[in-house]
Design a protein around this motif. Structure first.
Motif, PDB file in Angstrom:
ATOM      1  N   LYS A  59      76.803 -31.627 -26.360  1.00 46.90           N
ATOM      2  CA  LYS A  59      78.174 -31.917 -25.919  1.00 46.90           C
ATOM      3  C   LYS A  59      78.286 -33.356 -25.420  1.00 46.90           C
ATOM      4  O   LYS A  59      79.226 -34.067 -25.762  1.00 46.90           O
ATOM      5  CB  LYS A  59      78.598 -30.919 -24.826  1.00 46.90           C
ATOM      6  CG  LYS A  59      78.684 -29.498 -25.360  1.00 46.90           C
ATOM      7  CD  LYS A  59      79.613 -28.595 -24.567  1.00 46.90           C
ATOM      8  CE  LYS A  59      79.043 -28.126 -23.273  1.00 46.90           C
ATOM      9  NZ  LYS A  59      79.857 -27.024 -22.690  1.00 46.90           N
ATOM     10  N   ALA A  60      77.300 -33.789 -24.630  1.00 44.28           N
ATOM     11  CA  ALA A  60      77.414 -35.116 -24.012  1.00 44.28           C
ATOM     12  C   ALA A  60      77.253 -36.238 -25.028  1.00 44.28           C
ATOM     13  O   ALA A  60      77.688 -37.363 -24.782  1.00 44.28           O
ATOM     14  CB  ALA A  60      76.383 -35.260 -22.892  1.00 44.28           C
ATOM     15  N   THR A  61      76.609 -35.965 -26.147  1.00 38.85           N
ATOM     16  CA  THR A  61      76.447 -37.018 -27.153  1.00 38.85           C
ATOM     17  C   THR A  61      77.401 -36.816 -28.326  1.00 38.85           C
ATOM     18  O   THR A  61      77.229 -37.415 -29.387  1.00 38.85           O
ATOM     19  CB  THR A  61      74.989 -37.070 -27.673  1.00 38.85           C
ATOM     20  OG1 THR A  61      74.640 -35.770 -28.186  1.00 38.85           O
ATOM     21  CG2 THR A  61      74.035 -37.436 -26.564  1.00 38.85           C
ATOM     22  N   GLY A  62      78.404 -35.995 -28.127  1.00 42.85           N
ATOM     23  CA  GLY A  62      79.481 -35.898 -29.115  1.00 42.85           C
ATOM     24  C   GLY A  62      79.107 -35.188 -30.399  1.00 42.85           C
ATOM     25  O   GLY A  62      79.856 -35.236 -31.368  1.00 42.85           O
ATOM     26  N   ARG A  63      77.954 -34.523 -30.398  1.00 37.81           N
ATOM     27  CA  ARG A  63      77.555 -33.876 -31.649  1.00 37.81           C
ATOM     28  C   ARG A  63      78.003 -32.427 -31.751  1.00 37.81           C
ATOM     29  O   ARG A  63      77.947 -31.825 -32.820  1.00 37.81           O
ATOM     30  CB  ARG A  63      76.037 -33.989 -31.834  1.00 37.81           C
ATOM     31  CG  ARG A  63      75.603 -35.458 -32.029  1.00 37.81           C
ATOM     32  CD  ARG A  63      74.093 -35.611 -32.087  1.00 37.81           C
ATOM     33  NE  ARG A  63      73.501 -34.949 -30.945  1.00 37.81           N
ATOM     34  CZ  ARG A  63      72.478 -34.111 -31.021  1.00 37.81           C
ATOM     35  NH1 ARG A  63      71.923 -33.861 -32.174  1.00 37.81           N
ATOM     36  NH2 ARG A  63      72.010 -33.537 -29.938  1.00 37.81           N
ATOM     37  N   ALA A  64      78.434 -31.855 -30.643  1.00 40.92           N
ATOM     38  CA  ALA A  64      78.923 -30.470 -30.661  1.00 40.92           C
ATOM     39  C   ALA A  64      80.250 -30.427 -31.418  1.00 40.92           C
ATOM     40  O   ALA A  64      81.133 -31.243 -31.168  1.00 40.92           O
ATOM     41  CB  ALA A  64      79.117 -29.976 -29.228  1.00 40.92           C
ATOM     42  N   LYS A  65      80.385 -29.486 -32.323  1.00 41.33           N
ATOM     43  CA  LYS A  65      81.620 -29.389 -33.111  1.00 41.33           C
ATOM     44  C   LYS A  65      82.529 -28.310 -32.535  1.00 41.33           C
ATOM     45  O   LYS A  65      82.219 -27.116 -32.592  1.00 41.33           O
ATOM     46  CB  LYS A  65      81.289 -29.067 -34.576  1.00 41.33           C
ATOM     47  CG  LYS A  65      80.590 -30.209 -35.314  1.00 41.33           C
ATOM     48  CD  LYS A  65      81.559 -31.318 -35.725  1.00 41.33           C
ATOM     49  CE  LYS A  65      80.841 -32.415 -36.517  1.00 41.33           C
ATOM     50  NZ  LYS A  65      81.655 -33.627 -36.680  1.00 41.33           N
ATOM     51  N   TYR A  66      83.631 -28.757 -31.977  1.00 43.83           N
ATOM     52  CA  TYR A  66      84.676 -27.850 -31.478  1.00 43.83           C
ATOM     53  C   TYR A  66      85.599 -27.508 -32.648  1.00 43.83           C
ATOM     54  O   TYR A  66      85.556 -28.172 -33.695  1.00 43.83           O
ATOM     55  CB  TYR A  66      85.477 -28.553 -30.381  1.00 43.83           C
ATOM     56  CG  TYR A  66      84.679 -28.874 -29.136  1.00 43.83           C
ATOM     57  CD1 TYR A  66      83.735 -29.895 -29.146  1.00 43.83           C
ATOM     58  CD2 TYR A  66      84.877 -28.175 -27.949  1.00 43.83           C
ATOM     59  CE1 TYR A  66      82.999 -30.191 -28.002  1.00 43.83           C
ATOM     60  CE2 TYR A  66      84.151 -28.466 -26.807  1.00 43.83           C
ATOM     61  CZ  TYR A  66      83.212 -29.475 -26.834  1.00 43.83           C
ATOM     62  OH  TYR A  66      82.483 -29.770 -25.717  1.00 43.83           O
ATOM     63  N   GLY A  93      82.766 -37.236 -32.034  1.00 39.43           N
ATOM     64  CA  GLY A  93      82.433 -37.327 -30.605  1.00 39.43           C
ATOM     65  C   GLY A  93      83.596 -37.887 -29.812  1.00 39.43           C
ATOM     66  O   GLY A  93      83.804 -37.552 -28.643  1.00 39.43           O
ATOM     67  N   ARG A 151      87.711 -39.552 -36.982  1.00 39.60           N
ATOM     68  CA  ARG A 151      87.688 -38.091 -36.952  1.00 39.60           C
ATOM     69  C   ARG A 151      88.056 -37.474 -38.300  1.00 39.60           C
ATOM     70  O   ARG A 151      87.345 -36.621 -38.814  1.00 39.60           O
ATOM     71  CB  ARG A 151      88.654 -37.568 -35.869  1.00 39.60           C
ATOM     72  CG  ARG A 151      88.217 -37.909 -34.441  1.00 39.60           C
ATOM     73  CD  ARG A 151      89.215 -37.371 -33.423  1.00 39.60           C
ATOM     74  NE  ARG A 151      89.465 -35.952 -33.646  1.00 39.60           N
ATOM     75  CZ  ARG A 151      88.668 -34.991 -33.211  1.00 39.60           C
ATOM     76  NH1 ARG A 151      87.605 -35.278 -32.517  1.00 39.60           N
ATOM     77  NH2 ARG A 151      88.958 -33.733 -33.473  1.00 39.60           N
ATOM     78  N   GLY A 173      73.966 -28.856 -23.371  1.00 40.80           N
ATOM     79  CA  GLY A 173      74.464 -30.036 -22.664  1.00 40.80           C
ATOM     80  C   GLY A 173      74.323 -31.325 -23.469  1.00 40.80           C
ATOM     81  O   GLY A 173      75.241 -32.141 -23.507  1.00 40.80           O
ATOM     82  N   VAL A 174      73.188 -31.501 -24.109  1.00 45.28           N
ATOM     83  CA  VAL A 174      72.965 -32.754 -24.841  1.00 45.28           C
ATOM     84  C   VAL A 174      73.900 -32.847 -26.048  1.00 45.28           C
ATOM     85  O   VAL A 174      74.510 -33.896 -26.296  1.00 45.28           O
ATOM     86  CB  VAL A 174      71.482 -32.880 -25.264  1.00 45.28           C
ATOM     87  CG1 VAL A 174      71.284 -34.093 -26.162  1.00 45.28           C
ATOM     88  CG2 VAL A 174      70.591 -32.978 -24.031  1.00 45.28           C
ATOM     89  N   GLN A 178      79.340 -31.614 -16.755  1.00 49.30           N
ATOM     90  CA  GLN A 178      80.239 -31.227 -17.838  1.00 49.30           C
ATOM     91  C   GLN A 178      80.406 -29.723 -17.818  1.00 49.30           C
ATOM     92  O   GLN A 178      79.479 -28.999 -17.480  1.00 49.30           O
ATOM     93  CB  GLN A 178      79.706 -31.685 -19.190  1.00 49.30           C
ATOM     94  CG  GLN A 178      78.294 -31.215 -19.498  1.00 49.30           C
ATOM     95  CD  GLN A 178      77.816 -31.687 -20.861  1.00 49.30           C
ATOM     96  OE1 GLN A 178      78.586 -32.159 -21.679  1.00 49.30           O
ATOM     97  NE2 GLN A 178      76.532 -31.560 -21.106  1.00 49.30           N
ATOM     98  N   ASP A 232      87.224 -30.305 -34.175  1.00 47.72           N
ATOM     99  CA  ASP A 232      86.367 -31.231 -34.915  1.00 47.72           C
ATOM    100  C   ASP A 232      85.988 -30.724 -36.301  1.00 47.72           C
ATOM    101  O   ASP A 232      85.298 -31.417 -37.046  1.00 47.72           O
ATOM    102  CB  ASP A 232      85.066 -31.475 -34.130  1.00 47.72           C
ATOM    103  CG  ASP A 232      85.319 -32.022 -32.734  1.00 47.72           C
ATOM    104  OD1 ASP A 232      86.329 -32.733 -32.555  1.00 47.72           O
ATOM    105  OD2 ASP A 232      84.512 -31.738 -31.831  1.00 47.72           O
TER     106      ASP A 232
END
Ligand code: FES
Ligand code: FES
Lengths: 209, 746
Positions: B22-29, A89, A82, B19-20, A151, B32
């Motif tokens: 977020k589910a594949t970890g590419r969304a930046k919160y 992710g 990270r 959705g995609v 989700q 992140d």
């Protein structure tokens, strides 16, 4: 947070890793607090030579790519991914092996990245949720999550997705019950389990009754 | 401007647009975000529940490798009022160095007496929590209907007992915090924050730094849970921005898990002694409650006092209630999903079932006999209000759920839950919530010559699928698919928007989105009519095409966009101002009872299996029937309901903040001893949305979590015949209640 008299209630995971056992745990303070300086590390006989405490060059294979970073030996795999490699992710939530938000695979086995040191992960294949998106398309597991709406905020989701993908990779014929079992190390606060079951049944080509 | 009467997309099941990612970890919160040369910061907190700071020594910390700056929050001499209270913040170049710096800070305290349990606070002869007053008690309400003394006289059955529920924590998986970065001139601040109120967060920082409007920008593209606890920058956000200014570098400050639990928000506790009485026909005539609770150092009530007894209040003629707040040395309570309503539900619904048992009446029948009546005057004035039809809504929903769960077959008298060790039971509860929206929520829809469509507002998507809601409405009006719409949310530079709290976002934004989409559509067709040399009213939109009725031509949407002689067409939409609404009854009716609305009811039923040897309760099946007016996205709506139920099941069975009386600290500020359900702990949850499109859009976030714990509590009673008074209904408490019954006390 530096009250010397503070009783020990819950050693932080990092201290546990830091000192090699009891001495470090004994000096830790509350879960809120940051621990006292740990006792000198003890070098068990026959162990690999100690490295650190300064940063050293660490090479990791992340999602099929060799990447390098200068890391102190105390850096967890999760923080390496990270903070140093911008692979986010895997999420940091509990940071001590309870919630599964940091789930990744090491040579195909699921691990909590918060509880593995980056230096231990060298020479192994590290896979994160990001590896489940190729050529503009999600893998069947994340796609099933999306279709079932399994989700909400999505912060727990990559961890669940990696865990579920691994169960199916190990056993493509896994039953819904077996897949569910593989998710027991993960926690979702938004409460998406009902929809997750829909995703599981869809992946197993079974109808939910 | 009504909602379309035939709806192609609205009310159907539509997948999340993001959705995609977020589910594949590419969304930046926010958690992140990584900025160039970014520093890390951490808050140093009091380990004591109540103390005065004697001295703060940071000299050693400032010499640690990687140290960059510190920001003093409290000075020596100041008091701290809970373990976790902020003292100072430090920034360093890496998280590892940051830990070393934090460890090197020396703070000395003079420890003061504290109270972290409600009973200690109620007994305290001194004020340990700050502010005015000589003790830790606040009178938070005292009410009685006239002549209450005689209320219980002559009633066929009365029941009196204690009920309650402890303090819980929001436990957002993405903790509170932000990344702060100033521009080169140190004039403009940008923050990437985990917040459910994007403009408020920017505004909080703007006020702190005394900047001009527009100088602070808050960005929240994705958000990892808030549940009512994230409405502003908070102290740690201000500290991060201060440290970023001092160091001229970006600073990330996200709370760690222990901090998240100890300072990120709590739902207050509530404990009450309830007396309830009814006629032999089952008319509840009197309800009396003496209750208290703690929201930490907060002075606010821990129940919704005015609506206690909950739901049935309007049907009960004699009511007496008294509420005291026990201030404790715990973090201040924050709004949590349906604030104070689950507590009200517990103090009402459990007593109803105990009364039903005394009357020997099926608790569903008792509830049907005591529903809050339809308000006839309201119903005549406007048939779409909740109060005008609440009894009808509840009756309909109860009828639906009765069939769904097979109540008539499966329900048995309390204590008849089977001969074996494991007893089965059913329990029910009702709830209500407002959930109305308001403005401002300015929304802009842009149709571009290249055929793309963009919708934008500063509102945020907490996981509620707000991004998708926006796309669905715009796509419905423009004849497109939701995936054709690019939605940009979560940026304070897009203008104001209302905070996402109290189930107000969907009703607050949807009418504005509708208006923006219709305005854009009309401008688009007007412009196109000019290009095609036809009258505006000869053009209309059908799925995927613009229809030219002059020659029956169907022009694909994208092609029609290409005919525009401007680069883009914009449509803006927002609510009328409060003043306009106040002054115009017709406008008010349109926006607040047709386009959006407020007031919902809901019914929930739990089936539990209670192991009478171990005390373990497992919720085996669950049913929820819920109305929320016009549903925009049925898929996400059902997710919200199931998620609310799961949060309620955690409340019923697992989670609780436990505070140590001696040290004044929470002993479980983590996720291993603060229990939350995993997938195996959860039942299958059957959700039925009772669709009432004529009422307009109403929020759904809060209601489905309210009745759950009470339904479970009643199911345990039904299974075992024993009332477990305090939630969460842990094995220890279940066994204690069973033992108490065996000893002849229950
Ligand atoms: S962050 Fe690793 S298990 Fe929770
Ligand atoms: S979707 Fe929010 S925590 Fe799982």
């Amino acid at each position: 947070m530096n009250d010397q008299e503070t009783p020990s209630t819950s050693p932080s995971r990092r201290d546990f890793l830091y000192g090699t056992g009891a001495a470090a745990a004994a000096t830790a303070v509350t879960g809120l607090a940051v621990a006292e300086t740990p006792a000198a590390e003890v070098q068990p006989a026959g162990a690999t030579p100690a490295s650190g405490p300064g940063a050293l060059k660490v090479t990791l294979n992340v999602n099929g790519r060799e990447v390098q970073a200068n890391l102190e030996p105390r850096v967890t795999l999760l923080d390496a991914l990270r903070n140093y490699l911008d692979v986010t992710g895997c999420k940091r939530v509990c940071d001590r092996a309870t919630c599964g938000a940091c789930t990744v695979t090491l040579d195909g086995k699921v691990v909590y990245a918060c509880t593995v040191l980056a230096i231990e992960a060298q020479g192994k294949q590290i896979r994160t949720a990001e590896s489940l998106f190729n050529e503009g398309k999600p893998d069947a597991v994340p796609a099933a999550f999306v279709r079932a709406d399994a989700q909400q905020c999505g912060f727990c989701t990559p961890g669940f997705v990696v865990a579920m993908k691994t169960v199916l990779q190990d056993n493509p014929q896994a039953t819904p019950a077996q897949i569910e079992k593989g998710l027991q190390g993960n926690i979702c606060r938004c409460g998406t389990y009902e929809q997750m079951r829909d995703a599981i049944y869809a992946l197993c080509n079974q109808k939910r009754t | 401007m009504p909602w379309p009467t035939t709806r192609r997309l609205i009310g159907t099941k539509i997948q999340r647009l993001d959705g995609v990612e977020k589910a594949t970890g590419r969304a930046k919160y926010a958690f992140d975000i990584k900025r160039p040369r970014m520093l890390f910061a951490k808050v140093i907190r009091s380990p004591h529940a109540h103390a005065t700071i004697k001295s703060i020594d940071t000299a050693a910390a400032e010499k640690v490798a990687g140290y960059r700056a510190l920001y003093q929050i409290k000075k020596a001499g100041a008091s701290v009022f809970f373990a976790g209270d902020e003292i100072l913040a430090i920034a360093a170049d890496t998280e590892e160095h940051l830990e070393d710096c934090v460890r090197a800070v020396r703070i000395e305290y003079t420890v003061q007496p504290h109270a972290v349990r409600e009973d200690d606070a109620l007994r305290s002869k001194t004020n340990t929590t700050g502010g005015p007053g000589g003790n830790n008690i606040n009178a938070a309400g005292d009410f009685s209907t006239d002549n209450f003394e005689n209320a219980f006289n002559g009633l066929a059955a009365t029941h009196q007992a204690d009920y309650g529920v402890g303090v819980i924590s929001h436990q957002c998986l993405e903790s509170h915090g932000l990344v702060a970065e100033w521009d080169a001139k140190q004039e403009n601040l940008t923050v990437w924050a985990s917040t459910q109120a994007v403009p408020n967060t920017a505004e909080g920082l703007r006020v702190h730094f005394k900047l001009k409007p527009g100088q602070v920008k808050c960005i929240t593209n994705y958000m990892g849970g808030g549940f009512g606890s994230k409405f502003g920058p908070d102290i740690q956000g201000i500290a991060a921005a201060e440290l970023a200014r001092t160091t001229r570098q970006a600073v990330k400050l996200m709370l760690d898990r222990a901090e998240e639990v100890t300072v990120g928000g709590i739902r207050p506790s509530a404990y009450g002694n309830v007396k309830i009485g009814a006629t032999k026909e089952g008319q509840i005539r009197a309800y009396e409650v003496e209750c208290h609770g703690t929201g930490g150092i907060s002075r606010g009530a821990t129940v919704s006092f005015a609506i206690l007894p909950y739901v049935y209040g309007p049907a009960i003629p004699n009511i007496k209630r008294r509420h005291r707040v026990a201030r404790t040395n715990i973090q201040i309570a924050r709004a949590m999903r349906a604030p104070n309503h689950p507590q009200n539900s517990i103090l009402t619904e459990l007593a109803i079932d105990d009364l039903a048992a005394r009357l020997n009446i099926n608790p569903m029948t008792l509830r049907l006999a005591n529903l809050p009546p339809n308000d006839q005057a309201e119903a005549q004035a406007n048939p779409r209000t909740f109060v005008g039809q609440r009894a009808t809504i509840y009756r309909t929903e109860i009828e639906i759920i009765r069939k769904m769960c097979g109540w008539d077959r499966a329900w048995h008298a309390p204590g008849q839950g089977g001969k074996g060790v494991v007893k089965t039971g059913l329990g029910m509860a009702l709830h209500t919530w407002g959930g109305g929206g308001r403005g401002p929520n300015p929304t802009r829809v842009t149709i571009n010559q290249n055929g793309t469509v963009v919708a934008q507002s500063s509102s945020q998507d907490l996981g509620t699928a707000q991004r998708t809601v926006t796309a669905i409405i715009v796509a419905e009006i423009l004849g497109l698919q939701p995936t054709d719409i690019t939605v940009n949310l979560g940026d304070s530079s897009f203008g104001p928007s209302t905070p996402s709290g109290g189930s107000t976002t969907c009703p607050g934004t949807s009418p504005a989105i509708l208006k923006a989409a219709e305005t854009a559509r009309d401008a688009f067709l007007t412009s196109l009519a000019g290009r095609l040399n036809v009258q505006r009213n000869q053009l209309s939109i059908a799925p995927g095409v613009v229809v030219n009725m002059a020659n029956n031509q169907r022009i694909p949407f994208r092609q029609a966009c290409g005919m525009l002689n401007v680069a883009s067409i914009q449509g803006n939409g927002d609510w009328p101002t409060q003043k306009e609404l106040q002054g115009n009854a017709k406008l008010r009716e349109e926006w607040t009872t047709r386009l959006s609305n407020q007031g919902v009811g809901g019914v929930q039923i739990a089936e539990v299996k209670v192991d009478t040897e171990t005390g373990v309760v497992k919720c085996s099946r669950f049913w929820a029937v819920q109305d929320c007016g016009l549903i925009i996205n049925k898929l996400a709506c059902e997710s919200q309901v199931a998620g609310g139920v799961i949060m309620g099941l955690n409340y019923a069975l697992y989670e609780e903040c436990i505070y140590d009386r001696a040290t004044g600290r929470q002993v479980n500020p983590n996720m291993e001893f603060y229990k939350l359900a995993g997938i195996a702990d959860m039942p299958s949850i059957k959700v039925h949305m009772h669709d009432m499109p004529e009422r307009g859009v109403i929020g759904i976030g809060e209601p489905p979590t309210i009745a759950t714990a009470a339904a479970v509590g009643n199911a345990i009673f039904n299974a075992t015949g024993v009332r477990v008074p305090i939630a969460p209904y842990t094995p220890e408490r279940v066994l204690a209640a069973l033992a108490n019954r065996r000893a002849g006390n229950g």
